[in-house]
Design a protein around this motif. Sequence first.
Motif, PDB file in Angstrom:
ATOM      1  N   UNK A   1     -53.259  13.675  26.208  1.00 10.49           N
ATOM      2  CA  UNK A   1     -52.423  13.125  27.284  1.00 10.49           C
ATOM      3  C   UNK A   1     -52.667  13.763  28.647  1.00 10.49           C
ATOM      4  N   UNK A   2     -52.538  15.067  28.736  1.00 10.09           N
ATOM      5  CA  UNK A   2     -52.520  15.722  30.042  1.00 10.09           C
ATOM      6  C   UNK A   2     -53.358  16.990  30.000  1.00 10.09           C
ATOM      7  N   UNK A   3     -54.516  16.951  30.658  1.00 11.45           N
ATOM      8  CA  UNK A   3     -55.413  18.100  30.637  1.00 11.45           C
ATOM      9  C   UNK A   3     -54.837  19.309  31.369  1.00 11.45           C
ATOM     10  N   UNK A   4     -53.791  19.116  32.152  1.00 10.97           N
ATOM     11  CA  UNK A   4     -53.171  20.251  32.850  1.00 10.97           C
ATOM     12  C   UNK A   4     -52.500  21.223  31.877  1.00 10.97           C
ATOM     13  N   UNK A   5     -52.233  20.779  30.664  1.00 11.19           N
ATOM     14  CA  UNK A   5     -51.672  21.671  29.646  1.00 11.19           C
ATOM     15  C   UNK A   5     -52.737  22.547  28.989  1.00 11.19           C
ATOM     16  N   UNK A   6     -54.007  22.253  29.250  1.00 12.52           N
ATOM     17  CA  UNK A   6     -55.101  23.000  28.647  1.00 12.52           C
ATOM     18  C   UNK A   6     -55.069  24.490  28.956  1.00 12.52           C
ATOM     19  N   UNK A   7     -54.970  24.884  30.221  1.00  9.98           N
ATOM     20  CA  UNK A   7     -54.920  26.319  30.508  1.00  9.98           C
ATOM     21  C   UNK A   7     -53.698  27.010  29.889  1.00  9.98           C
ATOM     22  N   UNK A   8     -52.588  26.288  29.792  1.00 13.44           N
ATOM     23  CA  UNK A   8     -51.386  26.869  29.178  1.00 13.44           C
ATOM     24  C   UNK A   8     -51.651  27.143  27.694  1.00 13.44           C
ATOM     25  N   UNK A   9     -52.246  26.185  26.992  1.00 12.25           N
ATOM     26  CA  UNK A   9     -52.569  26.375  25.582  1.00 12.25           C
ATOM     27  C   UNK A   9     -53.613  27.473  25.415  1.00 12.25           C
TER      28      UNK A   9
ATOM     29  N   UNK B   1     -58.656  23.762  21.545  1.00 10.61           N
ATOM     30  CA  UNK B   1     -58.322  22.507  22.239  1.00 10.61           C
ATOM     31  C   UNK B   1     -57.983  22.781  23.698  1.00 10.61           C
ATOM     32  N   UNK B   2     -57.285  23.893  23.966  1.00  7.23           N
ATOM     33  CA  UNK B   2     -56.969  24.268  25.347  1.00  7.23           C
ATOM     34  C   UNK B   2     -58.212  24.582  26.147  1.00  7.23           C
ATOM     35  N   UNK B   3     -59.177  25.265  25.535  1.00  4.69           N
ATOM     36  CA  UNK B   3     -60.435  25.571  26.233  1.00  4.69           C
ATOM     37  C   UNK B   3     -61.190  24.287  26.562  1.00  4.69           C
ATOM     38  N   UNK B   4     -61.261  23.382  25.585  1.00  5.58           N
ATOM     39  CA  UNK B   4     -61.975  22.121  25.806  1.00  5.58           C
ATOM     40  C   UNK B   4     -61.284  21.293  26.890  1.00  5.58           C
ATOM     41  N   UNK B   5     -59.970  21.224  26.863  1.00  5.36           N
ATOM     42  CA  UNK B   5     -59.234  20.454  27.875  1.00  5.36           C
ATOM     43  C   UNK B   5     -59.410  21.068  29.263  1.00  5.36           C
ATOM     44  N   UNK B   6     -59.443  22.391  29.337  1.00  5.76           N
ATOM     45  CA  UNK B   6     -59.663  23.051  30.625  1.00  5.76           C
ATOM     46  C   UNK B   6     -61.061  22.735  31.148  1.00  5.76           C
ATOM     47  N   UNK B   7     -62.065  22.744  30.259  1.00  5.55           N
ATOM     48  CA  UNK B   7     -63.417  22.391  30.678  1.00  5.55           C
ATOM     49  C   UNK B   7     -63.480  20.941  31.156  1.00  5.55           C
ATOM     50  N   UNK B   8     -62.776  20.054  30.486  1.00 11.65           N
ATOM     51  CA  UNK B   8     -62.770  18.640  30.889  1.00 11.65           C
ATOM     52  C   UNK B   8     -62.134  18.475  32.261  1.00 11.65           C
ATOM     53  N   UNK B   9     -61.027  19.160  32.506  1.00 14.91           N
ATOM     54  CA  UNK B   9     -60.368  19.006  33.810  1.00 14.91           C
ATOM     55  C   UNK B   9     -61.212  19.636  34.924  1.00 14.91           C
ATOM     56  N   UNK B  10     -61.902  20.738  34.623  1.00 16.45           N
ATOM     57  CA  UNK B  10     -62.786  21.329  35.640  1.00 16.45           C
ATOM     58  C   UNK B  10     -63.951  20.397  35.951  1.00 16.45           C
ATOM     59  N   UNK B  11     -64.526  19.765  34.921  1.00 14.15           N
ATOM     60  CA  UNK B  11     -65.593  18.785  35.170  1.00 14.15           C
ATOM     61  C   UNK B  11     -65.079  17.594  35.971  1.00 14.15           C
ATOM     62  N   UNK B  12     -63.873  17.151  35.696  1.00 14.17           N
ATOM     63  CA  UNK B  12     -63.299  16.027  36.443  1.00 14.17           C
ATOM     64  C   UNK B  12     -63.094  16.417  37.911  1.00 14.17           C
ATOM     65  N   UNK B  13     -62.616  17.634  38.133  1.00 15.57           N
ATOM     66  CA  UNK B  13     -62.415  18.095  39.517  1.00 15.57           C
ATOM     67  C   UNK B  13     -63.760  18.194  40.239  1.00 15.57           C
ATOM     68  N   UNK B  14     -64.775  18.745  39.571  1.00 18.04           N
ATOM     69  CA  UNK B  14     -66.103  18.829  40.186  1.00 18.04           C
ATOM     70  C   UNK B  14     -66.661  17.441  40.482  1.00 18.04           C
TER      71      UNK B  14
END
Length: 133
Positions: free
Chosen positions: A67-75, A105-118
């Motif tokens: 749902x929300x990749x912003x929860x990735x760093x929290x996880x 899962x948190x690491x993967x979601x954080x990587x996805x959101x960083x790629x989206x930002x880039x």
Amino acid sequence: MTYDAPPPGWDPQSQGQQPGYYQQPGYNPGYQPPLPGYYPPGYYGAPAPDHPQAVVVLILGVMSLVFCQLLGPVAWIMGGKARREIAESNGAIGGSGMVTAGWICGIVATAVILLAILFVVFAIIVGAVGSSQ
């Protein structure tokens, strides 16, 4: 069927039983049940209780992917802390599988959101350079 005479070589005094008494295989008249809290060899007792945040980390990790990749760093952060606490407990706390799954899962979601930002930053730069010409 009755037994009038004991079989050859059978001594009722050494067995502690009367002639004609049939002894069940595996029966041990001197057996005493184990003390409470005693576990026989090969039995390790009840499993350790799960870490209090194990389910939370797993849910945050899965939600960060779906749902929300912003929860990735929290996880990622909560999972790292919980993994450290589980490792330091020397087996007194369980749930490492759930915590590790949520952490990954948190690491993967954080990587996805960083790629989206880039990607967004790159698209803005390409758009700005392309429109200025």
